[in-house]
Design an enzyme around this catalytic site. Structure first.
Site, PDB file in Angstrom:
ATOM      1  N   HIS A  78       0.789   2.876  -5.992  1.00  0.00           N
ATOM      2  CA  HIS A  78       2.183   3.211  -5.762  1.00  0.00           C
ATOM      3  C   HIS A  78       2.965   3.030  -7.060  1.00  0.00           C
ATOM      4  CE1 HIS A  78       0.904   2.825  -1.582  1.00  0.00           C
ATOM      5  NE2 HIS A  78       1.969   3.539  -1.268  1.00  0.00           N
ATOM      6  N   ASP A 100       1.483   7.552  -5.107  1.00  0.00           N
ATOM      7  CA  ASP A 100       2.463   7.946  -4.102  1.00  0.00           C
ATOM      8  C   ASP A 100       3.853   7.637  -4.638  1.00  0.00           C
ATOM      9  OD1 ASP A 100       0.439   8.756  -2.479  1.00  0.00           O
ATOM     10  OD2 ASP A 100       0.746   7.250  -0.928  1.00  0.00           O
TER      11      ASP A 100
END
Length: 249
Positions: free
Chosen positions: A214, A65
């Site tokens: 992430h 992400d």
């Protein structure tokens, strides 16, 4: 950034019914994780959202992400290139405007760019038309910038969703992609070192895992090469989401 919860609630902070925050019972010692007790499995299955791949095959699907850039994505791309590992990057409007060259590199090196919405809202609070607008802006901008012809994968911001969000996004051509391996990696002020990141991912590996990381995490960047090597040593193969979808047809 997408939040991870080991549990889920059927209401959001405002108390809205039918709103879910994706969570699951984590995998351990190769056993499959479960969303059986979280309350949302029927609607996830109904709308074709992905949580994991084929659990009979030692295949892994690596996803990142990218809500904003923290200086690590270039190194992540270096590692993926050197280790010939495909990934999907879910990006926001901010990331598109801020990091056009990294987006071009993702596509040129064979990775997939997915939709993480334009402004990273709780999409359950938006109208159907607002949801479509959030997704369309990302799709158009990525296509114009990188030449990626289609965008078919969506990760709802913060993992917050409802049946309506799944239905509306499916109607405009998206497959929602959740995850079955993750840990608390998004807090840049609470990084705990390469070994912690490595252990957090490796101990959750299971056949068909969709891994969420992430890109803002220093720990993830430092651990990524070792994670890929150890997974392969255990007999896993990294595949793209396109390969996963092809196998489901």
């Amino acid at each position: 950034m997408v939040m991870l919860s080991g549990t889920t609630s059927i209401v959001n902070a405002a108390g809205s019914p039918g709103v879910y925050h994706f969570g699951f019972r984590k995998s351990a010692e190769g056993r499959l994780p479960s969303i059986d007790d979280e309350g949302f499995k029927p609607i996830v299955m109904k709308h074709g959202a992905l949580f994991l791949g084929d659990s009979t095959k030692k295949e892994l699907y690596l996803t990142f992400d990218n809500g904003y850039e923290n200086g690590y994505t270039s190194k992540i791309l270096d590692i993926l290139r050197d280790k010939k590992t495909p990934a999907t990057f879910f990006v926001t409007g901010h990331y598109i405007k801020d990091q056009p060259e990294l987006l071009k590199r993702m596509v040129s090196e064979g990775h997939i760019i997915g939709n993480h919405s334009w402004s990273h809202p709780d999409m359950t609070t938006l109208s159907d038309e607002q949801i479509k607008s959030e997704l369309d802006k990302v799709n158009v901008q990525v296509r114009e910038l990188t030449g990626q012809k289609e965008m078919i994968y969506l990760r709802p911001p913060r993992g917050i969703f409802s049946e309506r969000v799944l239905a509306v996004s499916k109607q405009v051509g998206y497959t929602n992609v959740f995850w079955s391996v993750a840990y608390k990696d998004w807090d840049v002020n609470a990084q705990r070192g390469r070994e912690y990141a490595y252990s957090s991912v490796i101990k959750q590996l299971h056949p068909g895992a969709i891994i969420l990381l992430h890109s803002v995490s220093k720990d993830n960047t430092e651990a990524l090469g070792g994670i890929i090597d150890e997974a392969r040593r255990q007999g896993y193969e990294f595949k793209s989401l396109d390969e996963l979808m092809a196998g489901l047809l």
